[in-house]
Design an enzyme around this catalytic site. Structure first.
Site, PDB file in Angstrom:
ATOM      1  N   ASP A  20       0.825  -1.209   0.000  1.00 25.70           N
ATOM      2  CA  ASP A  20       0.000   0.000   0.000  1.00 25.70           C
ATOM      3  C   ASP A  20       0.862   1.262   0.000  1.00 25.70           C
ATOM      4  O   ASP A  20       0.624   2.187  -0.767  1.00 25.70           O
ATOM      5  CB  ASP A  20      -0.972  -0.010   1.199  1.00 25.70           C
ATOM      6  CG  ASP A  20      -0.285  -0.311   2.537  1.00 25.70           C
ATOM      7  OD1 ASP A  20       0.946  -0.528   2.575  1.00 25.70           O
ATOM      8  OD2 ASP A  20      -0.999  -0.334   3.564  1.00 25.70           O
TER       9      ASP A  20
ATOM     10  N   ASP B 232       6.994   3.959   3.524  1.00 23.00           N
ATOM     11  CA  ASP B 232       7.161   5.109   4.412  1.00 23.00           C
ATOM     12  C   ASP B 232       8.647   5.184   4.783  1.00 23.00           C
ATOM     13  O   ASP B 232       9.457   5.670   4.006  1.00 23.00           O
ATOM     14  CB  ASP B 232       6.238   4.877   5.612  1.00 23.00           C
ATOM     15  CG  ASP B 232       6.142   6.046   6.554  1.00 23.00           C
ATOM     16  OD1 ASP B 232       6.141   7.180   6.087  1.00 23.00           O
ATOM     17  OD2 ASP B 232       6.046   5.816   7.774  1.00 23.00           O
TER      18      ASP B 232
HETATM   19  P1  IMP Z   1       7.639   1.427   6.762  1.00 29.37           P
HETATM   20  O1  IMP Z   1       7.863   1.787   5.306  1.00 29.37           O
HETATM   21  O2  IMP Z   1       8.386   0.230   7.215  1.00 29.37           O
HETATM   22  O3  IMP Z   1       7.858   2.624   7.661  1.00 29.37           O
HETATM   23  O4  IMP Z   1       6.145   1.030   7.044  1.00 29.37           O
HETATM   24  C1  IMP Z   1       5.159   1.154   6.159  1.00 29.37           C
HETATM   25  C2  IMP Z   1       3.882   0.695   6.811  1.00 29.37           C
HETATM   26  O5  IMP Z   1       3.423   1.659   7.761  1.00 29.37           O
HETATM   27  C3  IMP Z   1       2.820   0.603   5.744  1.00 29.37           C
HETATM   28  O6  IMP Z   1       2.751  -0.686   5.188  1.00 29.37           O
HETATM   29  C4  IMP Z   1       1.570   0.989   6.497  1.00 29.37           C
HETATM   30  O7  IMP Z   1       0.999  -0.147   7.101  1.00 29.37           O
HETATM   31  C5  IMP Z   1       2.043   1.936   7.576  1.00 29.37           C
HETATM   32  N1  IMP Z   1       1.887   3.354   7.171  1.00 29.37           N
HETATM   33  C6  IMP Z   1       2.859   4.236   6.847  1.00 29.37           C
HETATM   34  N2  IMP Z   1       2.361   5.431   6.514  1.00 29.37           N
HETATM   35  C7  IMP Z   1       1.007   5.308   6.625  1.00 29.37           C
HETATM   36  C8  IMP Z   1      -0.090   6.234   6.388  1.00 29.37           C
HETATM   37  O8  IMP Z   1       0.049   7.410   6.010  1.00 29.37           O
HETATM   38  N3  IMP Z   1      -1.337   5.727   6.604  1.00 29.37           N
HETATM   39  C9  IMP Z   1      -1.565   4.450   7.012  1.00 29.37           C
HETATM   40  N4  IMP Z   1      -0.568   3.561   7.224  1.00 29.37           N
HETATM   41  C10 IMP Z   1       0.704   3.991   7.040  1.00 29.37           C
HETATM   42 MG    MG Z   2       1.469  -2.199   4.812  1.00 29.17          MG
END
Ligand code: IMP
Ligand code: MG
Length: 174
Positions: A98, A101
């Site tokens: 999805d 981040d």
């Molecule tokens: P990262 O890239 O390891 O920091 O984590 C990404 C995960 O954090 C995604 O798969 C989402 O589940 C969650 N996440 C990050 N940003 C958002 C947002 O803006 N809305 C909802 N979930 C988010």
């Molecule tokens: Mg996710």
């Protein structure tokens, strides 16, 4: 506290972009079968729409991961909550997410999947927040780059709500 949702990407914009990505994937994987690996739960809405737009043969699998406690968050170690049903040996794997981040979850997950003997592993994400990146992750297909805002809809949740919105919105508290 009540929150409201402000539309960032309309249903039409999202669907149009998914068609474009589907076309691009169909061209890039011409003559091959692509194995879509959906990261639950957020990636599920995107994967279903995208899979319908891909014209090369498609197979699907699902996995669910969660971060270990906050102590190890910086290490990016993730725990497999639900593993894939099938091996990845010799497959053209395309991970469907999805949102990217910090990149911690994906960088760990991609390395783990690469160890399972696939032909290749690529990454497709609906949304990307490049300004938040902590760990470098190569994204092969991106729907939209978005600003550093907390977004919901099209699979993304706030406290498990709003995943079913057919558009992407910013959560506002005011
Ligand atoms: P990262 O890239 O390891 O920091 O984590 C990404 C995960 O954090 C995604 O798969 C989402 O589940 C969650 N996440 C990050 N940003 C958002 C947002 O803006 N809305 C909802 N979930 C988010
Ligand atoms: Mg996710």
């Amino acid at each position: 506290m009540a929150e409201r949702i402000e539309v960032l990407l309309s249903e039409e914009e999202v669907n149009k972009r998914i068609r474009e990505i589907g076309d691009q994937i169909s061209r890039d994987y011409a003559g091959k079968q692509v194995h879509l690996v959906c990261v639950l739960k957020g990636g599920s809405f995107f994967m279903c729409e995208l899979a319908k737009r891909i014209t090369v043969p498609v197979s699907l699998d699902f996995m669910s991961v969660s971060s270990y406690g906050k102590d190890t968050k910086s290490s990016g170690v993730v725990r497999i909550v639900k593993d894939l049903d099938e091996p990845l040996t010799d497959k053209h794997v395309l991970v469907i997410e999805d949102i990217v981040d910090s990149g911690r979850t994906l960088s760990y997950l991609l390395e783990m999947l690469k160890d399972r003997g696939p032909e290749d592993v690529k990454l497709c994400t609906l949304l990307d927040k490049p300004s938040r990146r902590v760990v470098d992750v190569k994204v092969d297909y991106t729907g939209f780059e978005i600003p550093d805002e907390f977004v919901v809809g099209y699979g993304l949740d706030y406290d498990q709500k709003y995943r079913n919105l057919p558009y992407v919105g910013i959560v506002k508290f005011d």
